[in-house]
Design an enzyme around this catalytic site. Structure first.
Site, PDB file in Angstrom:
ATOM      1  N   GLU A  46       0.852  -1.311  -0.091  1.00  0.00           N
ATOM      2  CA  GLU A  46      -0.021   0.087  -0.053  1.00  0.00           C
ATOM      3  C   GLU A  46       1.012   1.365  -0.058  1.00  0.00           C
ATOM      4  OE1 GLU A  46      -3.326  -0.673  -0.019  1.00  0.00           O
ATOM      5  OE2 GLU A  46      -3.012  -2.706   0.145  1.00  0.00           O
ATOM      6  N   ASP A  89      -2.023  -6.479   8.971  1.00  0.00           N
ATOM      7  CA  ASP A  89      -2.746  -7.134   7.824  1.00  0.00           C
ATOM      8  C   ASP A  89      -2.838  -8.454   8.393  1.00  0.00           C
ATOM      9  OD1 ASP A  89      -3.934  -7.228   5.183  1.00  0.00           O
ATOM     10  OD2 ASP A  89      -2.385  -8.632   5.125  1.00  0.00           O
ATOM     11  N   LYS A 126      -5.973 -11.110   9.760  1.00  0.00           N
ATOM     12  CA  LYS A 126      -6.152 -12.757   9.143  1.00  0.00           C
ATOM     13  C   LYS A 126      -5.918 -13.654  10.064  1.00  0.00           C
ATOM     14  CE  LYS A 126      -4.734 -10.843   4.691  1.00  0.00           C
ATOM     15  NZ  LYS A 126      -3.507 -10.477   3.670  1.00  0.00           N
TER      16      LYS A 126
HETATM   17  N1  HSE Z   1      -1.858  -6.187   1.617  1.00  0.00           N
HETATM   18  C1  HSE Z   1      -2.235  -7.462   1.545  1.00  0.00           C
HETATM   19  C2  HSE Z   1      -1.065  -8.634   1.281  1.00  0.00           C
HETATM   20  C3  HSE Z   1      -3.384  -7.833   0.441  1.00  0.00           C
HETATM   21  O1  HSE Z   1       0.011  -7.976   0.911  1.00  0.00           O
HETATM   22  O2  HSE Z   1      -1.087  -9.667   1.386  1.00  0.00           O
HETATM   23  C4  HSE Z   1      -4.423  -8.729   0.399  1.00  0.00           C
HETATM   24  O3  HSE Z   1      -4.841  -8.778   1.944  1.00  0.00           O
END
Ligand code: HSE
Length: 429
Positions: free
Chosen positions: A193, A204, A208
């Site tokens: 990003e 991130d 998950k």
């Molecule tokens: N930014 C995340 C990654 C994308 O690099 O895996 C999907 O969640």
């Protein structure tokens, strides 16, 4: 409730990368989906600020206000594909409260507000599905919740952020390129990003992993309880030392359960070259599940991208349309959630990779090893580089040891006058 199980009318909120790919998959493959599932899935309404050049919206209702989609009486299933939590949270709350099913790709939304949303879904007798929120196109939630339903799962360990895996893989390659240089390349290629903090600092992956832990172990969604470390401190030197010792450095999300509690942690990890996870490079994701009956199973694929993530969204839509499983949103009913505590990182055991710089004089190694042995830490491998200098790097891989003992030993070691500079510590899988 859905008007007719053989017909499923879909409203899509958002028309970015994932939403546009989902729209195209649903419209292009409607006949295939119907022949495979007996369900007529039709997109009837799209809410988006602007059209998308790849999508032909001529046969569908289009609104500029996404809440119009939620309020459309013809929509049975709302796809929340806008991301973020504002206004996604309000949108999903309203959809569920008014009796619409929801499919979302939004990991932050589920990790942080999932408990409330699952309750709302149950109360209103509708479903919320989120396969696309974890590892993009890999159907790992389905695999754990359905494929491994007859197993006791003991551990889930995965590479669940493509950007960090890309950066570590590139640092590992030729050229000895450091973190900052490779991060800039990842940004140019559009992997990371513009503000890469969520990826490189592990947030991130933590979102998950929160979801995976709930699905695997029935742990109530507790995003704040995760121990999270990113990759910004990993150096090319660490990667090279690890290579010499037979390991790769990977950024892993690990959740494990025993009788005492649940581990929930995201951090750089030394993974033995022989492990399948060590072979996963570039932007790819992989999740390794250890369970009693199936043994070790690994799920590999694209963790991001419009089509891959759209594939997971479509699968959730079809599941809802068929509603053949009637499984709870969290994979466990509210009364079946575990009461096991999340373990503090200090109470978790693992082997450690240590790298420090020491003065090259007699007795230095003896004092290091004596401190380690006082804390019952034994050395599995040791590399001491003779750099022909006053100071030399020392790299140690230890046996399995409780984090609190390692903290205490490292506090003593760092006070040694022979140890100069900081000590790098990376946990080993
Ligand atoms: N930014 C995340 C990654 C994308 O690099 O895996 C999907 O969640």
């Amino acid at each position: 409730m859905m008007a007719d199980v053989s017909q499923c009318r879909v409203g899509i909120c958002g028309l970015g990368t994932v939403a546009s790919a989902t729209y195209n998959l649903l419209t292009r493959y409607a006949p295939l989906i119907q022949s495979r599932t007996g369900t007529d899935v039709t997109v009837v309404h799209v809410g988006c600020r602007r059209d998308h050049p790849d999508c032909d919206l001529s046969n569908v209702r289009v609104s500029r206000d996404i809440f119009d989609v939620v309020r459309d009486p013809e929509v049975d299933v709302v796809l929340e594909l806008i991301g973020g939590t504002d206004p996604a949270l309000a949108l999903v709350r309203e959809a569920l409260a008014t009796g619409k099913h929801v499919v979302t790709a939004n990991k932050a939304l589920i990790a942080e507000f999932g408990a409330e949303l699952f309750d709302l879904a149950d109360t209103n007798n509708v479903s919320i599905r989120y396969e696309a929120a974890v590892a993009g196109g890999i159907p790992v939630i389905k695999a754990i919740r359905e494929g491994l339903v007859g197993n006791e799962i003991s551990r889930v360990a995965g590479i669940i952020n493509g950007t960090t895996n890309f950066i570590l893989s590139e640092m590992e390659g030729v050229g000895n390129r450091g973190f900052d240089e490779v991060l800039a390349e990842a940004q140019e290629l559009g992997y990371a990003e513009a503000d890469p903090t969520f990826d490189v600092e592990g947030i991130d992956a933590a979102h998950k992993l929160t979801i995976l832990s709930t699905i695997a172990f029935g742990v109530p969604l507790e995003f704040e309880a995760i121990y999270t470390e990113g990759i910004s401190q990993v150096t090319v030197a660490d990667i090279r030392f690890a290579e010499q010792l037979g390991y790769k450095i990977k950024h892993l999300g690990i959740t494990a359960r025993d009788g005492e509690g649940v581990e929930l942690r995201v951090h750089p990890t030394l993974v033995p070259n022989s492990a399948l996870l060590a072979q996963v490079s570039g932007v790819m994701n992989a999740v390794m599940v250890t369970s009693n009956a199936a043994g070790e199973t690994m799920y590999y694929g694209a963790g991001a991208g419009g089509d891959a993530t759209g594939s997971a969204v479509v699968s959730d839509v079809v599941d809802i349309a068929r509603d053949h499983l009637g499984i709870p949103s969290a994979g466990y009913g509210a009364s079946d959630m575990t009461t096991l505590p999340i373990k503090l990182i200090e109470d978790i055991e693992s082997p450690f990779y240590l790298r420090l710089t020491a003065r090259d004089k007699p007795g230095v190694m003896a004092s290091l090893t004596s401190i380690l042995s006082r804390y019952n830490i034994s050395i599995e491998s040791l590399v001491q580089r003779d750099a022909n200098a006053d100071e030399v790097p020392v790299v140690i891989i230890t046996n399995r040891v409780r984090e609190s003992a390692m903290n205490a030993a490292l506090a003593e070691i760092s006070e040694q006058s022979s140890v100069t500079g900081g000590i790098t510590r990376i946990r080993v899988l």
